[in-house]
Design a protein around this motif. Sequence first.
Motif, PDB file in Angstrom:
ATOM      1  N   TYR A  47       0.768  -1.197   0.110  1.00 52.11           N
ATOM      2  CA  TYR A  47       0.335  -0.186  -0.080  1.00 52.11           C
ATOM      3  C   TYR A  47       0.694   1.091  -0.380  1.00 52.11           C
ATOM      4  O   TYR A  47       0.483   2.275  -1.197  1.00 52.11           O
ATOM      5  CB  TYR A  47      -1.007  -0.096   1.031  1.00 52.11           C
ATOM      6  N   ILE A  48       1.881   1.447   0.299  1.00 48.88           N
ATOM      7  CA  ILE A  48       3.073   2.019   0.698  1.00 48.88           C
ATOM      8  C   ILE A  48       2.985   2.331  -0.706  1.00 48.88           C
ATOM      9  O   ILE A  48       3.322   4.111  -0.915  1.00 48.88           O
ATOM     10  CB  ILE A  48       3.354   2.420   2.085  1.00 48.88           C
ATOM     11  N   THR A  49       3.941   1.231  -1.296  1.00 51.16           N
ATOM     12  CA  THR A  49       4.699   1.925  -2.190  1.00 51.16           C
ATOM     13  C   THR A  49       3.858   2.465  -3.968  1.00 51.16           C
ATOM     14  O   THR A  49       3.738   3.465  -4.494  1.00 51.16           O
ATOM     15  CB  THR A  49       4.630   0.535  -2.951  1.00 51.16           C
ATOM     16  N   ARG A  51       1.022   3.745  -2.897  1.00 49.93           N
ATOM     17  CA  ARG A  51       0.496   5.213  -2.448  1.00 49.93           C
ATOM     18  C   ARG A  51       1.583   6.985  -3.144  1.00 49.93           C
ATOM     19  O   ARG A  51       1.607   7.059  -3.163  1.00 49.93           O
ATOM     20  CB  ARG A  51       0.938   6.057  -1.100  1.00 49.93           C
ATOM     21  N   ILE A  52       2.873   5.971  -3.130  1.00 47.04           N
ATOM     22  CA  ILE A  52       4.130   6.827  -3.674  1.00 47.04           C
ATOM     23  C   ILE A  52       3.759   7.064  -5.169  1.00 47.04           C
ATOM     24  O   ILE A  52       3.980   8.410  -5.594  1.00 47.04           O
ATOM     25  CB  ILE A  52       5.519   5.981  -3.248  1.00 47.04           C
ATOM     26  N   ALA A  53       3.570   5.693  -5.609  1.00 37.87           N
ATOM     27  CA  ALA A  53       3.190   5.794  -7.167  1.00 37.87           C
ATOM     28  C   ALA A  53       2.126   6.909  -8.169  1.00 37.87           C
ATOM     29  O   ALA A  53       2.123   7.353  -8.427  1.00 37.87           O
ATOM     30  CB  ALA A  53       2.992   3.831  -7.850  1.00 37.87           C
ATOM     31  N   TYR A  54       1.362   6.880  -6.682  1.00 34.62           N
ATOM     32  CA  TYR A  54      -0.057   7.604  -6.997  1.00 34.62           C
ATOM     33  C   TYR A  54      -0.060   8.947  -6.964  1.00 34.62           C
ATOM     34  O   TYR A  54      -0.480   9.742  -7.709  1.00 34.62           O
ATOM     35  CB  TYR A  54      -1.815   7.316  -6.023  1.00 34.62           C
ATOM     36  N   GLU A  55       0.937   9.445  -6.051  1.00 36.48           N
ATOM     37  CA  GLU A  55       1.698  10.066  -5.741  1.00 36.48           C
ATOM     38  C   GLU A  55       2.329  11.275  -6.900  1.00 36.48           C
ATOM     39  O   GLU A  55       2.336  12.513  -7.586  1.00 36.48           O
ATOM     40  CB  GLU A  55       2.431  10.531  -4.666  1.00 36.48           C
ATOM     41  N   ASN A  56       3.246  10.429  -7.380  1.00 34.33           N
ATOM     42  CA  ASN A  56       3.593  10.588  -8.497  1.00 34.33           C
ATOM     43  C   ASN A  56       3.145  10.987 -10.116  1.00 34.33           C
ATOM     44  O   ASN A  56       4.137  12.048 -10.342  1.00 34.33           O
ATOM     45  CB  ASN A  56       5.585   9.255  -8.932  1.00 34.33           C
ATOM     46  N   ARG A  59       1.485  13.985  -9.235  1.00 38.86           N
ATOM     47  CA  ARG A  59       1.955  15.422  -9.900  1.00 38.86           C
ATOM     48  C   ARG A  59       2.685  15.269 -11.275  1.00 38.86           C
ATOM     49  O   ARG A  59       2.745  16.696 -11.619  1.00 38.86           O
ATOM     50  CB  ARG A  59       3.482  14.645  -8.828  1.00 38.86           C
TER      51      ARG A  59
END
Length: 67
Positions: A47-49, A51-56, A59
């Motif tokens: 899930y953390i991975t 979330r990082i992909a979705y944030e990127n 952006r």
Amino acid sequence: MEQQLEVTVNGVSYPVAELSAEAQAQVTNLQFVEGEITRLNAQLAVYITARIAYENALREALPRSFQ
């Protein structure tokens, strides 16, 4: 030679086969919970991975003037 399962509590190791049925049941409960914690930690890493992909991706999707 078979290795006997042991549990260590407060620095003292106990052969599980020599424990009472109640103590053996608690060892089983602890093993289950430890397995669930491991499974949930692995799931959390996914899930953390994500979330990082979705944030990127967000952006990249934003207009350049807001970055």
